[in-house]
Structures are given as C-alpha cells and as structure tokens.
Design a protein around this motif. Structure first.
Motif, short mmCIF file in Angstrom:
data_model
loop_
_atom_site.label_atom_id
_atom_site.label_comp_id
_atom_site.label_asym_id
_atom_site.label_seq_id
_atom_site.Cartn_x
_atom_site.Cartn_y
_atom_site.Cartn_z
N THR A 20 34.23 61.51 52.54
CA THR A 20 33.47 60.55 53.33
C THR A 20 34.27 59.27 53.48
O THR A 20 34.60 58.61 52.49
N THR A 21 34.57 58.91 54.71
CA THR A 21 35.37 57.72 55.00
C THR A 21 34.64 56.70 55.85
O THR A 21 35.13 55.58 56.05
N VAL A 80 21.87 55.04 63.23
CA VAL A 80 23.26 54.93 62.77
C VAL A 80 24.01 56.19 63.20
O VAL A 80 23.61 57.31 62.85
N GLY A 81 25.09 56.02 63.91
CA GLY A 81 25.88 57.15 64.39
C GLY A 81 26.97 57.57 63.43
O GLY A 81 27.17 56.95 62.37
N PRO A 82 27.72 58.62 63.78
CA PRO A 82 28.81 59.11 62.93
C PRO A 82 29.92 58.08 62.77
O PRO A 82 30.04 57.14 63.56
N ASN A 83 30.71 58.28 61.72
CA ASN A 83 31.93 57.48 61.50
C ASN A 83 31.63 55.99 61.45
O ASN A 83 32.31 55.17 62.06
N VAL A 95 29.11 58.72 57.12
CA VAL A 95 28.48 57.41 57.15
C VAL A 95 28.50 56.79 55.76
O VAL A 95 28.25 57.48 54.76
N ILE A 96 28.78 55.50 55.68
CA ILE A 96 28.76 54.74 54.43
C ILE A 96 27.82 53.55 54.60
O ILE A 96 27.91 52.81 55.58
N VAL A 97 26.92 53.36 53.62
CA VAL A 97 26.06 52.18 53.56
C VAL A 97 26.25 51.56 52.18
O VAL A 97 25.97 52.22 51.16
#
Length: 437
Positions: free
Chosen positions: A53-54, A156-159, A184-186
C-alpha cells in the motif's frame, strides 16, 4: 568585564529572538516532518500483501494539496478520481458547511415538511404498528437525509493519501468513504462526530424495534490495500449517551467508527484510537454475503479502544489478526463485548490487554453469533494473564457452542509482537492522531 557580560547577554537574547523568529515564521499547519509520502512497511499486516500500500506517494507536485475547508477538500478529492494525490488537512474542517463555509445544522437540511415531532407521532408503534414507515413524514425524512448526505459523504478514490498536518488536524461531521477503491492511506487525523440528523425507525429490528443511523466515520466498502494509521475516531461533540429515548429505544445518531464491509480486503489499522462510542468496528456486514469468503483480511495492531461498548471488532468471514491492542472500559460505562465472533470468522488474537471495572468479567470479552473458532494467546486482563478461550467456553457451556482454537490460518505479515503488558504501555503513549513518530 561588566561591558563584556552585557555583550554576551545581548548576543544570547538575539539568539533567542532569532529562534523565535524561525518558529513564528513556520506556516500554520506545518508538520514537523513530511509523512505524506510514507508508505506501508513490507511486513506491516495484510495491507502489505500483494503489492503493498503506497497511497498517493507517486503524486506529482500538482496533485499535492493542503486544504483548510470542506470546499477545498472536495476539490482535492476530485470526485474519487484515480489520479495519485496527497491531501494534507490543516486545522479543523467541518463537513456540515455550505459552499460559502457557513455551518449547517439539522434544521438547515430538513425539507418537505419534515419534523421529528410529527415523525414520532406518525410512526408510534402503539398506533402505527410493526409495518415499515411509509407516507409523507418518511418521504420527508428521506429527502432531508439526502440533503445531509450530499454534504457529509466524502468519496475517496484510489491512489490517495489523506494526512493531517501536525497535532491538530480534525475532520468533523464527515463520513469518509473508500468505495471500490484500491491503494488508500489515511493517517494522523482526528475523525469526529459523523452525526446523523435523520435516523429511521425500524419496527422489527431486534424484536423491539430500533433506530438505524447512517454515516460511518470511516467506511471501507469494496476497498483494497488500505492503511489506516494514527487516527482518532470518536463521537466527540454529540455523545449518544446524551440523546433521548423514543419508542423505548435510544435515539442513536452514530453508526460505526470504522466499518470494513462488502468485500473489502487487505487492510491494516495501526496505532489508532477509537473512543466513547457504541459500535466501533464491523468487519463483514452480512451472514448472507458469502462472496466475502477469502476476503476481509484485516490486521489490527497497537490500537486503543476506550469507552467502546461493542464491535472491537465484530467479524464475519475474514481472517483478522488482532495483536498488541489496548482495551479500556471506564468505570460506570456501558459494555457488551470486544471480540464478536460471527459466521465463518477466523480471528487470530495475540497479546491484547484489557483494563475493566469489576462488573466486566473475562467471559464478557467475547460474544459469538454462529462463530466456531477464536485463536487467542497472551491475553492480559486487569494485569493478569488469562486463557480467554477456555474461560469463555467454560462460562458459556450448555448455552452456546464451544469455540475451537483452530481458525485455519497463522499470520505471517507482522513485525515484532510485544507482550500485552508492553503493548499496553506503548499504545497508551503512542496511539492516536498527532502522535506519529
């Protein structure tokens, strides 16, 4: 000599003023270090599998945004587009605002003649019965709910990486939704009070009827490769405990803090704090959703659940690794359970620490609905090691089917697993927004 001392003193003052000048000239919302391009470590839970995950780490400079309002956040999210993007939240953003930034309350969303007083009169079970609500007031409620949803549901979309700046980044009133999106990163963000103005009455729920709310604070639906790290999620501002009772049921205004449903997969939730809430985390939303088999793979580590009544987590189908988490039940608070073992779930729990008042017993930590297995080791209960599974089975013998320790898998994607005692201390100091090291 005296003149030399004065000169040294003036130089010291000048140095201090210079340092203060540097501090004061730092832009509001600046971070001590830029964590926005951090990616998940290669062994950090299920979200590290199958490519890792990036988030938005590949974003070019034109797609790095610092946002301070709902309008700016919506523009940066770009309708859930797949373009790699980094969104930095500075300060507090209120989702319940109009396009000019003015706050909106429940009365502003109410339309078509909706009023709670008339809704309660229309669907009082003593006169309406057990039928599903229909007619003018239910239609008005739906229209009003749609008006609020248009403001508070943020896709929230990809990447994408969404990260809070510093120690005071807050998104309140929003339902942040990762739907059918990958990567996705939050991180480092307080998510607060996804408040539903228009709950619906469901007469047949649970036999006595109940109020159903919308808006999980963070909802993963069909999402894959998601890393949630150092967030704080709560009902701060509008606790359900302060809400009234209608038709004999608490008029709940909040759904889940973090729900992972509808085939979501490869998720890591780390170093986060979930507080003062009823149903915290649902993994798998339906016993009938057999398409979730082989999915809903989630890792939960180094999280704090404080003042959470239930679902920490409740699991269907998924292979869920729950290790080094801290659970705190405040004195006098309502509590039902922490680990919900449901249909075909495979929860592998290691080295979790529980601190509870006297009315909570070891066997209360687990609740089963059609579940068959729970692996647990290293559980600490009020400072003492316990065999959670053995105690649960002994306590529920004859009333529920015993749970086996064989969940059919063994986690491999993880770093060092600390003792529950060590994790309890570390999580207390390090979990939640504003504590990224």
């Amino acid at each position: 000599m005296r003149r030399a001392r004065r000169i040294r003193r003036l130089l010291q003052v000048a140095a201090v003023v210079g340092l203060l000048g540097v501090v004061l000239s730092t832009p509001a919302g600046a971070d001590a270090r830029d964590i926005s391009r951090d990616t998940l470590a290669a062994d950090d839970g299920w979200a590290a599998a199958e490519g890792g995950t990036t988030g938005g780490a590949a974003a070019d400079d034109a797609h790095v945004f610092t946002v301070r309002s709902r309008a700016e956040l919506v523009r940066a999210l770009d309708g859930g587009s797949a373009t790699p993007k980094i969104i930095k939240i500075a300060g507090t953003i209120d989702a319940n605002t109009d396009d000019d930034g003015h706050h909106l309350d429940c009365d502003d969303y109410a339309t078509d003649g909706y009023s709670l007083k008339e809704y309660l009169a229309a669907y009082d079970p003593r006169t309406w019965g057990s039928a599903k609500p229909s007619g003018a007031q239910e239609e008005a409620r739906q229209a009003s709910a749609a008006a609020q949803a248009a403001r508070v549901e943020l896709l929230v979309g990809p990447n994408t990486t969404i990260v809070g700046l510093g120690s005071g980044a807050v998104l309140k009133g929003a339902s942040l939704q990762v739907k059918n999106a990958d990567n996705v990163i939050v991180r480092n963000l307080e998510l607060r009070d996804a408040y539903d103005c228009f709950p619906v009455w469901q007469p047949n729920t649970g036999g006595l009827g109940d109020w159903k709310t919308s808006y999980d604070t963070l909802w993963l639906s069909g999402a894959t490769h998601v890393w949630v790290d150092h967030i704080t999620a709560s009902d701060k501002g509008h606790p359900d405990a302060d809400e009234p009772t209608y038709f004999g049921r608490n008029y709940l205004r909040h759904d889940g803090l973090l729900d992972i449903t509808t085939g979501s997969d490869l998720v890591t939730v780390s170093w986060s704090r979930f507080a003062d809430h009823d149903k915290a985390m649902l993994i798998g939303n339906s016993d009938a959703a057999t398409g979730d088999r082989g999915r809903l793979r989630v890792t939960l580590h180094h999280n704090e659940f404080e003042g959470v009544v239930q679902r920490a987590p409740r699991v269907r189908f998924g292979q869920v690794h729950v290790y080094d988490n801290r659970y705190v039940v405040p004195a006098g608070s309502e509590y039902r359970y922490s680990f919900g073992v449901s249909t075909e779930s495979a929860v592998y729990a290691e080295n979790n620490a529980f601190t509870t008042p006297s009315h909570v017993e070891v066997a209360d930590l687990v609740k089963s609905w059609n579940g068959t297995a729970l692996h647990q080791t290293g559980t600490l209960f009020n400072g003492f090691p316990v065999d959670l599974l053995a105690i649960y089975n002994a306590y529920n013998s004859g009333s529920e089917r015993d749970l086996t320790a064989d969940v059919g898998w063994t986690p491999t994607l993880h770093g060092t697993i600390d003792s529950a005692r060590q994790a309890d201390r570390d999580v207390q100091r390090g979990a939640g927004a504003g504590r990224v090291r």
